[in-house]
Design an enzyme around this catalytic site. Structure first.
Site, mmCIF file in Angstrom:
data_model
loop_
_atom_site.group_PDB
_atom_site.id
_atom_site.type_symbol
_atom_site.label_atom_id
_atom_site.label_comp_id
_atom_site.label_asym_id
_atom_site.label_seq_id
_atom_site.Cartn_x
_atom_site.Cartn_y
_atom_site.Cartn_z
ATOM 1 C CD GLN A 1 22.978 51.762 -7.650
ATOM 2 O OE1 GLN A 1 23.111 52.863 -8.130
ATOM 3 N NE2 GLN A 1 23.928 51.221 -6.920
ATOM 4 N N GLY B 1 26.512 40.570 0.341
ATOM 5 C CA GLY B 1 26.523 39.112 0.502
ATOM 6 C C GLY B 1 25.130 38.495 0.636
ATOM 7 C CE LYS C 1 25.103 47.926 -12.927
ATOM 8 N NZ LYS C 1 24.293 46.836 -12.364
ATOM 9 N N GLY D 1 28.182 47.083 -6.480
ATOM 10 C CA GLY D 1 29.250 46.096 -6.369
ATOM 11 C C GLY D 1 29.445 45.509 -7.751
ATOM 12 C CG HIS D 2 29.807 47.619 -10.815
ATOM 13 N ND1 HIS D 2 29.796 48.764 -11.555
ATOM 14 C CD2 HIS D 2 28.556 47.527 -10.275
ATOM 15 C CE1 HIS D 2 28.599 49.334 -11.476
ATOM 16 N NE2 HIS D 2 27.839 48.610 -10.691
ATOM 17 C CB THR E 1 23.589 48.678 0.192
ATOM 18 O OG1 THR E 1 23.645 50.103 0.023
ATOM 19 C CG2 THR E 1 23.094 48.039 -1.098
ATOM 20 C CG ASP F 1 27.419 30.944 -17.954
ATOM 21 O OD1 ASP F 1 27.119 32.124 -18.223
ATOM 22 O OD2 ASP F 1 27.917 30.610 -16.865
ATOM 23 C CG ASP G 1 23.555 42.861 -8.250
ATOM 24 O OD1 ASP G 1 24.461 43.698 -8.145
ATOM 25 O OD2 ASP G 1 22.784 42.564 -7.327
HETATM 26 P P1 GDP Z 1 27.045 44.320 -11.670
HETATM 27 O O1 GDP Z 1 26.687 44.936 -10.371
HETATM 28 O O2 GDP Z 1 26.042 44.595 -12.732
HETATM 29 O O3 GDP Z 1 28.438 44.658 -12.118
HETATM 30 O O4 GDP Z 1 27.009 42.749 -11.433
HETATM 31 P P2 GDP Z 1 27.633 41.952 -10.157
HETATM 32 O O5 GDP Z 1 29.105 41.939 -10.257
HETATM 33 O O6 GDP Z 1 27.036 42.449 -8.903
HETATM 34 O O7 GDP Z 1 26.985 40.527 -10.380
HETATM 35 C C1 GDP Z 1 27.197 39.810 -11.551
HETATM 36 C C2 GDP Z 1 27.832 38.473 -11.171
HETATM 37 O O8 GDP Z 1 27.762 37.605 -12.279
HETATM 38 C C3 GDP Z 1 29.307 38.588 -10.838
HETATM 39 O O9 GDP Z 1 29.628 37.613 -9.885
HETATM 40 C C4 GDP Z 1 29.999 38.280 -12.167
HETATM 41 O O10 GDP Z 1 31.305 37.741 -11.994
HETATM 42 C C5 GDP Z 1 29.063 37.239 -12.730
HETATM 43 N N1 GDP Z 1 28.941 37.184 -14.191
HETATM 44 C C6 GDP Z 1 28.948 38.201 -15.097
HETATM 45 N N2 GDP Z 1 28.701 37.737 -16.338
HETATM 46 C C7 GDP Z 1 28.528 36.409 -16.215
HETATM 47 C C8 GDP Z 1 28.219 35.352 -17.136
HETATM 48 O O11 GDP Z 1 28.022 35.569 -18.320
HETATM 49 N N3 GDP Z 1 28.123 34.087 -16.622
HETATM 50 C C9 GDP Z 1 28.302 33.822 -15.303
HETATM 51 N N4 GDP Z 1 28.187 32.554 -14.902
HETATM 52 N N5 GDP Z 1 28.592 34.774 -14.417
HETATM 53 C C10 GDP Z 1 28.695 36.051 -14.856
HETATM 54 P P1 IMO Z 2 24.916 47.284 -8.720
HETATM 55 O O1 IMO Z 2 25.552 48.534 -9.280
HETATM 56 C C1 IMO Z 2 21.455 45.447 -6.831
HETATM 57 C C2 IMO Z 2 19.188 47.939 -4.025
HETATM 58 C C3 IMO Z 2 19.223 47.580 -2.549
HETATM 59 C C4 IMO Z 2 17.831 48.051 -2.144
HETATM 60 C C5 IMO Z 2 17.644 49.314 -2.970
HETATM 61 C C6 IMO Z 2 17.978 50.596 -2.218
HETATM 62 O O2 IMO Z 2 25.889 46.337 -8.120
HETATM 63 O O3 IMO Z 2 24.006 46.665 -9.722
HETATM 64 P P2 IMO Z 2 20.290 51.713 -1.502
HETATM 65 O O4 IMO Z 2 21.399 51.210 -0.637
HETATM 66 O O5 IMO Z 2 20.695 52.054 -2.883
HETATM 67 O O6 IMO Z 2 19.508 52.817 -0.857
HETATM 68 O O7 IMO Z 2 19.242 50.470 -1.591
HETATM 69 O O8 IMO Z 2 18.513 49.188 -4.076
HETATM 70 N N1 IMO Z 2 20.529 48.136 -4.636
HETATM 71 C C7 IMO Z 2 21.087 47.273 -5.503
HETATM 72 N N2 IMO Z 2 20.658 46.065 -5.935
HETATM 73 N N3 IMO Z 2 22.597 45.984 -7.318
HETATM 74 C C8 IMO Z 2 23.019 47.203 -6.914
HETATM 75 O O9 IMO Z 2 24.062 47.828 -7.478
HETATM 76 C C9 IMO Z 2 22.274 47.891 -5.935
HETATM 77 N N4 IMO Z 2 22.409 49.074 -5.312
HETATM 78 C C10 IMO Z 2 21.324 49.219 -4.531
HETATM 79 O O10 IMO Z 2 19.394 46.199 -2.371
HETATM 80 O O11 IMO Z 2 16.873 47.123 -2.587
HETATM 81 MG MG MG Z 3 26.398 44.395 -8.376
#
Ligand code: GDP
Ligand code: IMO
Ligand code: MG
Length: 424
Positions: free
Chosen positions: A224, A302, A16, A40-41, A129, A333, A13
């Site tokens: 991840q 969530g 990416k 979840g990207h 998850t 930010d 998270d």
């Molecule tokens: P990922 O799994 O690495 O793609 O990241 P996620 O989408 O799960 O979580 C990143 C969250 O941070 C998302 O809600 C993005 O919209 C948000 N986000 C990404 N870059 C920034 C940033 O520079 N500032 C803020 N405030 N939010 C960001």
């Molecule tokens: P993105 O790509 C954050 C975590 C789960 C759990 C562990 C194992 O959005 O960054 P799994 O379902 O993979 O067997 O769960 O890994 N986990 C993540 N945490 N971002 C993710 O993906 C994740 N994918 C799995 O919460 O701790």
């Molecule tokens: Mg994510």
């Protein structure tokens, strides 16, 4: 032209999705290489917000071809849902979306087993998850997995599922006291999905090698993060794949000698979702503030994300494991308004100070973070796109991290939208 890997440098998270979406405007191919719909990207552009789980984050920007590589585990029903969503937004996939023949399939029994195993672990649950990721990779390494190419021959698919269900039904009945699954039900559930996916299934290894030969630019999108890597992460509190630059080669068929750039993505602080050690976790008010300001709730499940200060010891280890030669800093930010910002610069374990990330879970659990305190800034930097417009204390924060890691940031993200970005 180049081959660049984008890797999560923390526990996932890191943002990416935003960065891959941004960089995909300059790419010919965007490739997922591990994980599955546990990812979840989140992408934000033109007042749209999309969360992708399996489709590469290049699908909305430019005309890059999007590839799901052999290392990904695919839930066909979830993928069909996602394809539907992308099409409804007016984006086409025909001729630019490719699924590896050798990617493994997540079947309903993988999801069921994931959830039942977690329940059985009780207080020791990993906090997965629930998307069937672990059991699907178990099937793969046990050599009983079903691959995307197997979906195309219904007769042999039925035989394989029949065979697998013998063991699974035995476990369901005798270990979990759950009802049996039937091959007919599974085949029926898959039927529609197979029809939708069939035109996209192909030899993506060859496709990417043709791309390399023709000097096309390739962007590999990690899911991840390295601290969730099955070998290098905080085992057993990890995912079941290799979200590292090494994993990018295995999961795509692109050789290590073809990789030019390895980019690590880190937030300006740390988060973790699910269970397991998190040395710099903040359980009080400051953690709550980071969660609120950073909207730290899982994009897939969530769940509230655990929050803490940036951990440079862990990050240095991650830089080494991946050979990262450039970095992106996201969510800068979110640090607006903090009087002081702490960064962890060493650990105390059993009274001894160290800058080496320990590999035993026992030691990781004993870490006491040692912090360096840096001054914060009052003004909002939300949406800033110019380095010179950052307050000097924000610039110093970034330089401090670079100096510690001995790697430069090439992107600073100041908001969730595609254009809220500083390129350096
Ligand atoms: P990922 O799994 O690495 O793609 O990241 P996620 O989408 O799960 O979580 C990143 C969250 O941070 C998302 O809600 C993005 O919209 C948000 N986000 C990404 N870059 C920034 C940033 O520079 N500032 C803020 N405030 N939010 C960001
Ligand atoms: P993105 O790509 C954050 C975590 C789960 C759990 C562990 C194992 O959005 O960054 P799994 O379902 O993979 O067997 O769960 O890994 N986990 C993540 N945490 N971002 C993710 O993906 C994740 N994918 C799995 O919460 O701790
Ligand atoms: Mg994510």
């Amino acid at each position: 032209m180049s081959t660049r890997v984008v890797i999560g440098a923390q526990w996932g998270d890191e943002g990416k999705g935003k960065i891959v979406d941004l960089l995909s405007a300059e790419a010919d191919f965007v490739v997922r290489f591990q994980g599955g719909a546990n990812a979840g990207h989140t992408l934000k552009f033109d007042d749209k917000k999309v969360v992708l789980h399996l489709i590469p984050s290049g699908i909305f920007n430019g005309d890059a071809d999007c590839v799901i590589g052999n290392g990904v585990v695919i839930d066909p029903v979830a993928l069909v849902e996602e394809i539907k969503g992308v099409k409804e937004m007016g984006f086409s996939l025909e001729g630019r979306f490719f699924i590896s023949q050798t990617a493994h399939v997540i079947l309903p029994y993988h999801k069921l087993l994931d959830q039942l195993k977690e329940k059985r672990r009780g207080g020791d649950a990993i906090g997965t998850t629930g998307r069937g990721i672990g059991p699907a990779y178990v099937s793969k390494v046990s050599r009983i997995g079903i691959r995307m190419i197997d979906l195309l021959d219904r007769e042999s698919l039925r035989t394989k599922i029949d065979q697998n269900l013998k063991d699974i039904n035995f476990a369901l009945e005798n270990l979990y006291e759950e009802p049996q699954l039937s091959t007919d039900d599974l085949m029926a559930e898959l039927d529609n999905a197979i029809q939708t996916l069939e035109p996209f299934i192909c030899n993506t290894t060859n496709l990417l090698h043709e791309g390399i030969r023709d000097d096309r630019s390739i962007l590999l999108e990690g899911a991840q993060g390295t601290m969730l890597d099955v070998d290098h992460g905080t085992y057993p509190y990890v995912t079941s794949s290799s979200p590292t630059s090494g994993g990018a080669c295995i999961g795509s068929g692109i050789p290590p000698t073809a990789l030019d750039k390895v980019m690590g993505i880190t937030k300006a602080y740390c988060t973790r979702v699910g269970n397991g050690p998190f040395p710099t976790e903040l359980l009080g008010e400051t953690g709550d503030e980071l969660r609120k300001k950073g909207a730290e709730f899982g994009a897939t499940t969530g769940r509230p994300r655990r929050c803490g200060w940036l951990d440079l010891v862990a990050l240095k280890y991650v830089v080494q494991i991946n050979g990262m030669n450039e970095l992106t800093l996201t969510k800068m930010d979110v640090m607006d308004g903090f009087e002081e910002i702490k960064v962890c610069t060493s650990y105390k374990i059993n009274g001894k100070e160290t800058k080496v990330f320990p590999l035993s879970l026992d030691e990781v659990e004993k870490i006491e973070p040692v912090y360096t305190t840096l001054p914060g800034w009052k003004n909002s930097i939300e949406g800033v796109t110019d380095w010179n417009k950052l307050p000097s204390t924000a610039q110093s924060y970034i330089r401090f991290v670079e100096d510690y890691l001995n790697v430069k940031f090439t992107i600073i993200s100041t908001g969730p939208k595609r254009n809220e970005t500083i390129r350096l």
